[in-house]
Scaffold this active site. Structure first.
Site, mmCIF file in Angstrom:
data_model
loop_
_atom_site.group_PDB
_atom_site.id
_atom_site.type_symbol
_atom_site.label_atom_id
_atom_site.label_comp_id
_atom_site.label_asym_id
_atom_site.label_seq_id
_atom_site.Cartn_x
_atom_site.Cartn_y
_atom_site.Cartn_z
ATOM 1 N N GLU A 423 0.837 -1.193 0.000
ATOM 2 C CA GLU A 423 0.000 0.000 0.000
ATOM 3 C C GLU A 423 0.876 1.248 0.000
ATOM 4 O OE1 GLU A 423 -2.250 0.252 3.599
ATOM 5 O OE2 GLU A 423 -3.122 2.194 3.109
ATOM 6 N N ASP A 496 -0.962 -0.936 5.761
ATOM 7 C CA ASP A 496 -0.868 -0.346 7.096
ATOM 8 C C ASP A 496 -1.812 -1.074 8.046
ATOM 9 O OD1 ASP A 496 0.866 1.490 6.118
ATOM 10 O OD2 ASP A 496 -0.629 3.088 5.846
ATOM 11 N N ASP A 498 -4.094 -0.093 9.857
ATOM 12 C CA ASP A 498 -5.202 0.786 10.251
ATOM 13 C C ASP A 498 -6.433 0.449 9.414
ATOM 14 O OD1 ASP A 498 -4.675 1.734 7.737
ATOM 15 O OD2 ASP A 498 -3.898 3.675 8.378
ATOM 16 N N ASP A 500 -7.873 1.920 6.888
ATOM 17 C CA ASP A 500 -7.679 2.007 5.444
ATOM 18 C C ASP A 500 -6.953 0.767 4.929
ATOM 19 O OD1 ASP A 500 -8.968 4.189 4.643
ATOM 20 O OD2 ASP A 500 -7.179 5.455 4.328
#
Ligand code: 1YM
Length: 633
Positions: A423, A496, A498, A500
């Site tokens: 990403e 990541d 998180d 997203d």
């Protein structure tokens, strides 16, 4: 044989189960743990299928047990010829009864029917309470099958039924925490399949409960599966019987492009399909092609619909009951029906009923046929585009795009090579610098990936990001996806830690699930597992994966420490990223293993929905990530 000889033999038998639990319940992980539940619940369901009682309750208790109750006849409580009571035999002798002479349709396949004694063997405690002949009887066991308190009458009753409560042995299972949603899915599925059965489930720990009851279960099942799509018509309900084989099918076309067919034989899911599914599919293709011919929908052109055209956007549940003497299962997991008669019976019933349905419902017929014809057109156009691209490859410049973005591995052994889908460009940069050049390739992804849940292969071909992934992997897509042609042995999604990142992961998994499923089945898709924290103390630096581990670590450090929370992969430098997440000798990868079409369907719809909470909860409870190795957890 004397009673004592009996008991020694029995304890030896149960000991064998404890020594090799995997042989009896598959594994000792979460899945194995839940097998215990299915084993007991299946006995209750069998009793209901045989016409005794139509209510079952399953409770996850606050004391760590599972308690299953039915309102059937109650397990017989007399003496068995061995000198033991019948319940003692059922719960301590391996394969006792194997569903005795229940007659008719016996559940089979896979790990079913290994017996309640296996559950007892793997439990530290089990209590069986039986209501029968106006009496309440109870027997209890401890330590994997030793009788704790022999069968005795403990009261009187007007009802009948059986209650089994067991506490799994935590020295055997990796986890003894039951998953409400796993149990809920399975119980709802049983309620869908068995009309008029009511199943209540209660979670005393999470303080929640559900009751499932369906009058016309298969239709409800299909409607449930279609809940986030738009149905093109009222669900079609097909039933019939021939040569002792009963067939019930519910089917509905939606505005999506995916086919979701799930099938059952004697109420056991057939993950890998088999003859019943094959008969169903061939009937649809035949009916559609005849309809087209009779109504001259192809304007004289001498071509035909392919099977896949006739199933675009189709959601269907197939449930057949096959008499025991005809039952035949195939494949490694015994999840595939082999009975040849099932093919012809399903085919002829579906052929007849579907032909009639289309004649009677011209408006629906034209909607469905229109969709199938569009699929054919799109399929032919896509093939043409592929051929053109192949013939004039260098001219299209696609190779150039590829070379620009992909950092290739130096090594030429495909199976050893790893592709990281990363990403963001900055993390891609670190990954590129830090990687093991010999075997690791890096493909940075920009922005969001297309949501493939409703995408057709045409949409996929038009999407640059996905096209890049397809070309890089080189294994093809859809029905021509072949893992042995993959340029990489492992494909690793690295995002990541998180929301997203989770979203991108899920979108990529959806893509692989829809269009490159053989790679998932071959165990080639992984998710990287970057640390959440680093902690520095006394001149050392350690990486920490979870909040719990961080709390533990803090307790052990005397003196000062400094904690850093990684907000994203991009925050780590190249060396850190390699050390913590990419180094094959240190990292912990999560192997993606999606085996259940309905769960995956639902998962995608839950995950793609707007509500964040159910999404998180569902990922935590269901996404079947199995750790490749236990390096850091
Ligand atoms: C919560 C789990 O096991 N219910 C259950 C099991 C049996 C019967 C009824 C039953 C079966 C039969 C006759 C028969 C079992 N009985 C046996 C055995 N619930 C649960 N409910 N009477 C009662 O199959 O003929 C095995 S299972 F061996 F006694 F027949």
């Amino acid at each position: 044989m004397a009673y004592d000889d009996n008991s020694i033999k029995i304890l030896e038998g149960l000991e064998a189960v404890r020594k090799r639990p995997g042989m009896y319940i598959g594994s000792t992980d979460k899945r194995g743990l839940h097998h215990l539940v299915w084993e007991i619940v299946d006995n209750a369901v069998d009793e209901a299928i045989n016409g005794h009682g139509n209510y079952i309750k399953v409770v996850i208790t606050s004391s760590g047990s599972i308690r299953v109750t039915d309102k059937g006849r109650g397990v017989p409580c007399g003496m068995h010829e061995s000198g033991m009571t019948t319940p003692e035999v059922i719960y301590t002798v391996l394969h006792a009864g194997g569903k005795f002479e229940s007659g008719g349709y016996k559940v089979s396949g896979g790990l079913h029917g290994v017996g309640a004694s296996v559950v007892n063997a793997l439990s530290k405690k089990m209590i069986v309470t039986i209501e029968r002949d106006k009496c309440v009887y109870q027997i209890s066991f401890k330590d994997g099958g030793t009788v704790d308190s022999p069968l005795k009458q403990i009261g009187t009753t007007k009802g009948t039924g059986t209650t089994v409560e067991f506490w799994p042995d935590e020295t055997i299972f990796e986890t003894t925490k039951f998953s409400y949603s796993t149990i809920q899915e399975r119980m709802q599925e049983s309620a869908f399949l068995i009309n008029d059965l009511t199943i209540e489930i209660v979670d005393e720990i999470g303080e929640r409960s559900n009751t499932f009851h369906y009058e016309n279960g298969l239709v409800s099942f299909v409607e449930y599966m279609c809940n986030n799509k738009t149905a093109l018509h009222k669900t079609i309900d097909i039933r019939g019987e021939k040569n002792g084989i009963e067939v019930a099918i519910a089917m509905c076309y939606t505005d999506s492009y995916n086919e979701s067919i799930i099938s059952f034989v004697n109420n056991v899911k057939t993950i890998d399909g088999g003859t019943h599914e094959a008969g169903y599919k061939s009937a649809i293709t035949k009916v559609f092609n005849e309809y087209i011919k009779n109504n001259n929908l192809l304007k004289g052109k001498n071509t035909q619909l392919e099977g896949s055209d006739t199933r675009e956007g189709l959601t269907a549940v197939i449930s057949v009951n096959v008499p025991e003497e005809l039952l035949q299962f195939e494949g490694q997991t015994k999840g595939k029906l082999g009975t040849p008669q099932a093919r012809s019976v399903v085919e002829s019933i579906v052929y007849e009923k579907l032909t009639y349905f289309l004649e009677e419902n011209k408006t629906v017929a034209s909607l469905i046929l229109d969709k199938a014809l569009k699929s054919k057109t799109a399929r032919e156009a896509a093939r043409k585009a592929r051929e053109e691209a192949r013939n004039g490859k260098s001219k299209t410049g696609k190779d150039k795009i590829l070379n620009g973005k992909l950092t290739k591995a130096a090594g030429k052994i495909k199976e050893k090579n790893e592709l990281f889908l990363v990403e963001g460009d900055s993390a891609g940069g670190s990954a590129k610098t830090g990687r093991n050049r010999e075997i690791q390739a890096i493909l940075p992804l920009r922005g969001k990936v297309l949501n493939c849940e409703k995408a057709s292969s045409n949409d996929i071909n038009g999407n640059e990001e996905l096209n890049l992934i397809i070309q890089t992997i080189g294994a093809g897509i859809g029905s021509s996806c072949n893992p042995s042609e993959s340029n990489y042995g492992k494909i690793i999604i690295m995002t990541d830690a998180d929301d997203d990142g989770a979203h991108i992961q899920i979108l990529l998994l959806t893509f692989f699930y829809r269009f490159m499923r053989p790679l998932i089945e071959a165990g080639m898709i992984f998710v990287a597992n970057p640390p959440l924290y680093s902690i520095e103390y006394a001149k050392t630096k350690e990486y920490i994966g979870t909040d719990e581990e961080l709390a533990e670590k803090k307790k052990t450090i005397k003196g000062n420490y400094k904690v850093n929370r990684f907000k994203g992969l991009g925050e780590m430098d190249a060396e850190e990223l390699f050390e913590t997440t990419m180094d094959p000798s240190k990292r912990s990868l999560i192997k993606v293993n999606i085996e259940d079409a309905m769960l995956a369907e639902k998962r995608v719809s839950v995950l793609m929905g707007d509500k964040v909470d159910p999404r998180k909860e569902w990922i935590e409870e269901n996404v079947d990530f199995t750790l490749e190795d236990d390096f850091r957890r």
